[in-house]
Design an enzyme around this catalytic site. Structure first.
Site, PDB file in Angstrom:
ATOM      1  N   LYS A  78       0.848  -1.192   0.000  1.00 47.53           N
ATOM      2  CA  LYS A  78       0.000   0.000   0.000  1.00 47.53           C
ATOM      3  C   LYS A  78       0.889   1.250   0.000  1.00 47.53           C
ATOM      4  CE  LYS A  78      -3.811   1.755   2.962  1.00 47.53           C
ATOM      5  NZ  LYS A  78      -4.648   1.416   4.143  1.00 47.53           N
ATOM      6  N   SER A 153      -9.627   1.187   3.259  1.00 39.86           N
ATOM      7  CA  SER A 153      -8.794   2.003   2.413  1.00 39.86           C
ATOM      8  C   SER A 153      -7.721   1.251   1.641  1.00 39.86           C
ATOM      9  CB  SER A 153      -8.129   3.087   3.260  1.00 39.86           C
ATOM     10  OG  SER A 153      -7.236   2.498   4.192  1.00 39.86           O
ATOM     11  N   SER A 177      -9.492  -1.429   7.340  1.00 35.96           N
ATOM     12  CA  SER A 177      -8.961  -1.201   5.993  1.00 35.96           C
ATOM     13  C   SER A 177      -8.185  -2.342   5.364  1.00 35.96           C
ATOM     14  CB  SER A 177      -8.089   0.049   5.977  1.00 35.96           C
ATOM     15  OG  SER A 177      -8.925   1.177   5.912  1.00 35.96           O
TER      16      SER A 177
HETATM   17  N1  GLN Z   1     -13.159   3.131   7.047  1.00 34.73           N
HETATM   18  C1  GLN Z   1     -12.528   3.665   8.204  1.00 34.73           C
HETATM   19  C2  GLN Z   1     -12.217   5.120   8.024  1.00 34.73           C
HETATM   20  O1  GLN Z   1     -12.524   5.656   6.995  1.00 34.73           O
HETATM   21  C3  GLN Z   1     -11.267   2.890   8.548  1.00 34.73           C
HETATM   22  C4  GLN Z   1     -10.184   3.133   7.592  1.00 34.73           C
HETATM   23  C5  GLN Z   1      -8.935   2.390   7.930  1.00 34.73           C
HETATM   24  O2  GLN Z   1      -8.971   1.316   8.525  1.00 34.73           O
HETATM   25  N2  GLN Z   1      -7.798   2.971   7.565  1.00 34.73           N
HETATM   26  O3  GLN Z   1     -11.655   5.742   8.908  1.00 34.73           O
END
Ligand code: GLN
Length: 487
Positions: A78, A153, A177
């Site tokens: 990532k 994400s 994520s």
């Molecule tokens: N969907 C969650 C957010 O938008 C978690 C994102 C993540 O785990 N980085 O904060």
């Protein structure tokens, strides 16, 4: 045989038996990327020449008898992991031209284990999002249905693995994520215990919640990568000095003697899409078949976890992202006439809407007069959520549930509804609030042919139990090896 469709462990086997070289393997993956990447859009940076150079080195190392556990295997990470050989954008215009002066510890560990680093994968800006549509550069497509989201994400990390554009990848998980995109793309994803894997060199979103983990084609590969990346790092003061077992050792053990709790709050029928409920319940039945005892349990504070998370995560983010001031990192507005104007304009232009929303919420929640009402309250709720889990883990080894309330939805479907997106995280964010390990393992498909994952959660540092249960489920669910048809 389509060489890019095999698992990481199978590819290691072929390299060990000298049936293929790393250069051949890497070329095959690069060809696959050329063929499918126009449809998937997973890579923000692809380092073809660098990958082939690393593959040659890996082949030489193997000939000299010094091959690490993933020697010669093409992997990708990532774009939140710092790398000296490629830019690290974190999906943001703010870091568009940023190349880090050092590698993240997990990147160093992959390199020391012999991995070939293909490139950097797309993500929601600063890891804020659940669809990867918040990336400033590239929105990936779900390999199973190209007009659907990958989840986020770490959407690029999940899509690239599902589309065989790398043998495995690393993602980061602050509230789901890794697990959520893994579930929506039909691959395996693990968020380890907070402190199990170093966060050094990972661009911070919410430091008390962030954790690094693998996204892989199957459970064995997940164990192999956990062996590589886990363990204490003196450069990360929150990484724990706990012994790391060989996670591949206990994979194939049966589930006799294991108790799995089913939290009734995670199966509320008004919450779940019927396909998700049916598929996950079938998955639970398979765990039972493998020898586990299944009991119903309760996590009474589940309904407050979204509210607590969306105060704590933005609060920490507002503080972490203060460093992007146009002076030290990334984007700077050159037309500003004063220092204050330069800060304001750089941050206004460098950050996207969702990131700004989080900074505003977080700054508000931490401000004098509101701190007690919001941040302190959220921290207290976090303690209650952690206690919910401690009580359950006194009786159960694992918790099984869905990962997400629905399968992947259409791109653009919820893009203008941040609240709906926040609510869709309800099943994943408690693990981050409690710091416990959790993973997503494919267990079936929706009536429209979209993958559905089952989530397993365990007590702190009990990743081995997660992997064992996931492996048993995978053996019985019969979904491994099923591939999306992209071209
Ligand atoms: N969907 C969650 C957010 O938008 C978690 C994102 C993540 O785990 N980085 O904060």
């Amino acid at each position: 045989m389509n060489i890019t469709a095999i698992t990481l462990a199978e590819a290691v086997g072929l390299l060990q038996n000298q049936e293929i070289t790393s250069v051949e393997l890497t070329e095959a993956v690069l060809d696959r990327i050329t063929a499918v990447e126009p449809f998937i859009q997973a890579y923000l940076t692809l380092d073809r020449d660098g990958a082939l150079r690393q593959a040659e080195q890996a082949d030489r190392a193997r000939q000299n008898g010094v091959a690490g556990p993933v020697c010669g295997i093409p992997l990708a990470v990532k774009d939140t992991f710092c790398t000296t050989s490629m830019p690290t954008t974190c999906g943001s215009k703010m870091l568009e031209n940023f190349t880090a002066p050092y590698d993240a510890t997990v990147v160093t560990r992959l390199k020391q284990a012999g991995a070939v680093l293909l490139g950097k994968l797309t993500m929601d800006e600063f890891a804020m999002g659940s669809t990867n549509e918040n990336c400033a550069f590239k929105v990936p497509h779900n390999p199973w249905k190209l007009d659907c989201i990958t989840g986020g994400s770490s959407g690029g990390s999940a899509a690239a693995v599902a589309a065989d554009e790398c043998f495995a990848s690393l993602g980061s998980d602050t509230g789901g994520s890794i697990r959520q995109p893994a579930s929506l793309c039909g691959v395996v994803g693990m968020k380890p215990t907070y402190g199990r894997v170093s966060r050094y060199g990972v661009v911070a979103f919410a430091s008390s919640l962030d954790q690094v983990g693998p996204i892989t084609k199957d459970v064995r590969d997940c164990a192999v990568l956990m062996n590589v990346i886990s363990g204490h790092d003196p450069l990360d003061s929150t990484s724990m000095n706990e012994p790391v077992p060989d996670y591949t050792d206990t994979l194939a053990d049966g589930l006799q003697g294991l108790t799995i709790g089913i939290p009734r709050e995670y199966f509320r029928s008004e919450l779940l899409d019927p396909d998700v409920e049916r598929t996950v319940r079938q998955g639970v039945a398979l765990l039972k078949e493998a020898g586990a005892e299944v009991i119903e349990v309760s996590l009474p504070h589940t309904e407050y976890c979204v509210a607590a998370f969306y105060l704590i995560a933005p609060a920490e983010a507002s503080s972490n992202l203060a460093r992007f001031d146009g002076v030290r990192y990334g984007y700077r507005d050159r037309d500003a006439e004063s220092l204050l104007e330069m800060y304001t304009r750089s941050r206004s232009k460098g950050f996207g809407d969702e990131v700004k929303r989080r900074i505003l919420i977080g700054t508000h929640a931490l401000s004098a007069g509101y701190y007690d009402a919001y941040y302190r309250k959220a921290s207290q709720v976090r303690t209650l959520i952690r206690e919910d889990f401690s009580k359950i883990f006194a009786r159960c080894d694992l918790i099984a549930s869905p990962v997400t309330p629905t399968p992947a939805w259409k791109l653009g479907g919820k893009a203008n509804d941040p609240l709906a997106l926040y609510l869709s995280d309800i099943l994943t964010i408690s693990a981050n609030l409690a710091g416990i390990p959790a993973m997503s393992v494919p267990c079936g498909f929706s009536s429209k042919g979209l993958p559905i994952g089952l989530q397993l959660q365990a007590s702190h540092f009990n990743e081995a139990a997660l992997l064992k249960a996931a492996f048993n489920l995978e053996q019985r669910a019969g979904v491994t090896g099923k591939k999306p048809v992209i071209v």
